[in-house]
Design a protein around this motif. Structure first.
Motif, PDB file in Angstrom:
ATOM      1  N   GLN A 318      -9.940   9.901 -16.996  1.00 26.58           N
ATOM      2  CA  GLN A 318      -9.865   8.977 -18.127  1.00 26.58           C
ATOM      3  C   GLN A 318      -9.507   7.570 -17.667  1.00 26.58           C
ATOM      4  O   GLN A 318     -10.122   6.584 -18.113  1.00 26.58           O
ATOM      5  N   THR A 325     -15.071  -0.125 -16.673  1.00 26.34           N
ATOM      6  CA  THR A 325     -15.627  -1.185 -17.524  1.00 26.34           C
ATOM      7  C   THR A 325     -15.261  -2.575 -17.019  1.00 26.34           C
ATOM      8  O   THR A 325     -15.751  -3.572 -17.560  1.00 26.34           O
ATOM      9  N   ASP A 373     -18.721   8.838 -23.063  1.00 26.05           N
ATOM     10  CA  ASP A 373     -18.768   8.029 -24.288  1.00 26.05           C
ATOM     11  C   ASP A 373     -17.398   7.968 -24.951  1.00 26.05           C
ATOM     12  O   ASP A 373     -16.985   6.901 -25.459  1.00 26.05           O
ATOM     13  N   TYR A 374     -16.692   9.109 -24.961  1.00 26.46           N
ATOM     14  CA  TYR A 374     -15.349   9.112 -25.530  1.00 26.46           C
ATOM     15  C   TYR A 374     -14.430   8.179 -24.741  1.00 26.46           C
ATOM     16  O   TYR A 374     -13.680   7.375 -25.332  1.00 26.46           O
ATOM     17  N   ARG A 376     -15.213   5.613 -22.922  1.00 25.52           N
ATOM     18  CA  ARG A 376     -15.585   4.211 -23.163  1.00 25.52           C
ATOM     19  C   ARG A 376     -15.104   3.742 -24.535  1.00 25.52           C
ATOM     20  O   ARG A 376     -14.746   2.575 -24.704  1.00 25.52           O
ATOM     21  N   SER A 377     -15.088   4.647 -25.500  1.00 29.47           N
ATOM     22  CA  SER A 377     -14.545   4.262 -26.808  1.00 29.47           C
ATOM     23  C   SER A 377     -13.049   3.976 -26.706  1.00 29.47           C
ATOM     24  O   SER A 377     -12.526   3.084 -27.381  1.00 29.47           O
ATOM     25  N   ARG A 378     -12.359   4.705 -25.837  1.00 28.52           N
ATOM     26  CA  ARG A 378     -10.943   4.447 -25.617  1.00 28.52           C
ATOM     27  C   ARG A 378     -10.744   3.116 -24.891  1.00 28.52           C
ATOM     28  O   ARG A 378      -9.804   2.368 -25.185  1.00 28.52           O
ATOM     29  N   GLY A 380     -12.411   0.563 -25.323  1.00 29.87           N
ATOM     30  CA  GLY A 380     -12.545  -0.497 -26.322  1.00 29.87           C
ATOM     31  C   GLY A 380     -11.249  -0.839 -27.024  1.00 29.87           C
ATOM     32  O   GLY A 380     -11.166  -1.867 -27.708  1.00 29.87           O
ATOM     33  N   LEU A 381     -10.233   0.014 -26.876  1.00 31.85           N
ATOM     34  CA  LEU A 381      -8.935  -0.256 -27.496  1.00 31.85           C
ATOM     35  C   LEU A 381      -8.080  -1.213 -26.671  1.00 31.85           C
ATOM     36  O   LEU A 381      -7.053  -1.686 -27.142  1.00 31.85           O
ATOM     37  N   GLY A 394      -6.273  10.228 -28.846  1.00 31.21           N
ATOM     38  CA  GLY A 394      -7.548  10.061 -29.503  1.00 31.21           C
ATOM     39  C   GLY A 394      -8.058  11.351 -30.133  1.00 31.21           C
ATOM     40  O   GLY A 394      -7.348  12.354 -30.213  1.00 31.21           O
TER      41      GLY A 394
END
Length: 595
Positions: A318, A325, A373-374, A376-378, A380-381, A394
């Motif tokens: 993770q 990124t 994808d999960y 990468r969504s994290r 974004g936080l 999450g």
């Protein structure tokens, strides 16, 4: 009197391992210092200074371990034609003697093995288990509140069923080349002939307050005046030699049944003030679990580690997915990279603390937690300008409908072994008895017992919600141990990495991977780099390193910063076209050596 590692190493007779030339550091071991306690848990092991070390190189094979005598034992086994698994057995059993505070056959371990010919990665779980009589309220005091760590750890209550010896035997059965008795011989010889107490062992014994209360441990480690035996004292352990001789003849049965097992049970259940409840049936029932590796991509690399009950590989996947990124190569080591690293750690630990435990007892959304994808969504936080403070768990894909409460848990000390043999087979093993000197119980067989059950959450529930990592009979406590193998874009072995350090292991290994893969540091520079990160609490920076200089810049981004002693013990080996390059963490006494 102060001794350098060169001095204490070379005090020992060359006949023990043909150790004619110790790998000599360029600086002396420093006097013991007392670490400032981390926020989430006690310090895994006290700091005892730094040793300046040079990058190691070899052409045919390499080992890296936490003590020169243990590393030399592994090297000599490889010289005799042994495999990585053979060397691991020899190294671990010598560590049991020379670094008893961290690991041994009274504890447990996780092991990754790469078979170069078959191109197969295998992960073995030798984690300790809770006794059959264990109950969720094991660490709840008479007042109905969780016990203090110090009250829980010392004595039989904290001891789990050991797994390390069974793990070593399983690995040797699968991948060993030399006879079982031959790979036990170095530790037997050292136990009988003796070895010099090192500066680190002396420093930790001197700072320890509970071990001398155990009569066997007191007689072994301390003098008549109650003080730790001095650096350079030749320490012999005939009881351990006798235990190993029985194991050499009869295998692990000599440990899990018979007189050794009876003594383990008596030692645990007979503690005067804090007895435990391990039985002969618990020992006889112990089994190694082969688990699926947890692997994921990081840029052009493939990073593989140990699955639950270890949280290490999942949390590292993770963190790296979030860090991917950013252009870390451009950023380099500094406050900006530390900001992203700390935020990634917050998010990873939030998920770890809620979802991860022994998979035999709880449904874990494993594929969801490492879904790209999960992750990468994290990512974004994370704000580039402001710390989030404390992250929340999450909602990963494949999450079951469970009402769970999060837990931080308490995890502590360990050791790590990295090996690549002449056939290209690799082994990464992180091994532990949990806290420094474990439960402070020494058996008649000459080894210390673990306090691994304190890795469970002390409170079984919160606000009516069960905690995934609560105590249950037969359960394996959650761990942060993170033995790691790295493969290149063509599937070729590239690196063998791991570290001790309790729950800080996750950050130690992740930042070493970033240093190796993004910042292109050589292994010695990578392992010696100042530690930094967050376990979803304050941002932690290692005292007295380059990381300390980043404090003001991080505070400007809203980080609550704590300066700590962060006693990692990273062992790293890189495979190159010319052979191998290795590094052993200067915070401990280890070396990387080979031919």
């Amino acid at each position: 009197m102060r001794f350098s590692v060169e001095a204490w190493c070379c005090l020992h007779r060359a006949a023990v391992f043909s150790l004619l030339a110790c790998v000599a550091p360029t600086g002396p071991a420093q006097a013991q210092t007392q670490p400032q306690a981390p926020v989430l848990a006690p310090a895994p092991e006290a700091a005892t200074g730094r040793i300046a070390k040079s990058t190691a190189t070899a052409r045919r094979f390499m080992v890296a371990a936490a003590n020169p005598l243990a590393a030399a034992a592994g090297r000599d086994i490889l010289r005799a034609g042994g495999s990585a698994a053979d060397a691991a057995v020899a190294i671990q059993l010598v560590l049991n003697l020379v670094e008893p505070q961290s690991s041994g056959i009274g504890g447990g371990a996780f092991l990754l093995h790469w078979d170069e010919t078959a191109k197969r990665l295998t992960t073995l779980d030798g984690r300790e288990t809770a006794p059959g009589a264990a109950k969720p309220d094991r660490f709840i005091g008479r007042d109905g509140k969780p016990m203090r760590f110090a009250d829980a750890v010392v004595g039989g209550r904290s001891v789990g069923v050991p797994g390390t010896l069974k793990l070593l035997e399983d690995a040797h059965r699968r991948w060993g080349r030399l006879p079982w008795a031959q790979v036990l011989a170095p530790a037997i010889s050292l136990a009988e002939e003796g070895f010099p107490i090192s500066p680190r062992l002396n420093g930790l014994l001197s700072g320890e307050t509970n071990l001398a209360r155990d009569p066997r441990a007191a007689a072994y480690f301390y003098g008549p005046d109650g003080k730790a035996k001095p650096v350079g004292t030749i320490l012999k352990n005939p009881a351990f030699a006798a235990t190993l001789r029985a194991i050499a003849e009869s295998g692990s049965n000599a440990f899990y049944s018979g007189s050794v097992a009876q003594d383990i049970v008596a030692t645990v259940t007979g503690h005067a003030s804090n007895p435990g409840d391990i039985t002969l049936d618990d020992l006889a029932a112990y089994r190694i679990e082969e688990r699926e590796p947890v692997c994921g991509a990081y840029r052009v690399w493939r990073i593989c580690g140990m699955g639950p009950p270890s949280s290490g590989a999942v949390a590292i996947q993770q963190m790296l997915g979030i860090l991917e990124t950013r252009d870390l190569a451009r950023l380099g080591p500094g406050a900006e990279a530390a900001h992203w690293f700390a935020e990634a750690g917050r998010l990873a630990f939030a998920d770890r603390n809620l979802y991860l435990a022994d998979p035999a007892f709880i449904g874990i959304p494993l594929t969801g937690l490492i879904d790209r994808d999960y992750i990468r969504s994290r990512a974004g936080l994370v704000s580039p300008d402001r710390s989030m403070g404390r992250a929340r768990a999450g909602e990963p894909p494949n999450k079951r409908a469970q009402r769970l409460a999060p837990s931080d848990g308490i995890e502590n000390g360990t050791s790590h072994i990295s090996i690549v043999d002449a056939g290209g087979n690799a082994l990464s093993m992180t091994t532990t008895i949990e806290d420094g000197f474990g439960a402070r119980l020494m058996t008649a067989g000459g080894f210390l017992l673990n306090n691994e059950l304190t890795d469970f959450n002390f409170a079984p529930e919160e606000d009516g919600k069960p905690i995934a990592n609560r105590v249950e009979p037969g359960k394996r406590p959650r761990s942060s141990m993170a033995p790691t193998l790295v493969f290149d874009a063509f599937g070729r072995l590239y690196a063998v990495v791991g570290s001790p350090g309790g729950s800080q292991i996750i950050g130690f290994v992740a930042r070493t991977l970033v240093a190796l893969l993004d910042w292109k540091m050589d292994p010695q520079a990578a392992v010696d780099l100042g530690n930094f990160g967050s376990r979803n609490g304050p941002t932690e920076l290692e005292k007295g390193t380059e990381a300390e200089a980043w404090k003001a810049a991080l505070e400007a981004k809203g980080h609550e910063v704590r300066l700590l002693e962060m006693t990692s013990g990273i062992q790293a080996i890189l495979k190159t076209p010319e052979g191998f390059v290795g590094g052993a963490d200067g915070r401990r006494e280890g070396v990387a050596i080979g031919d």
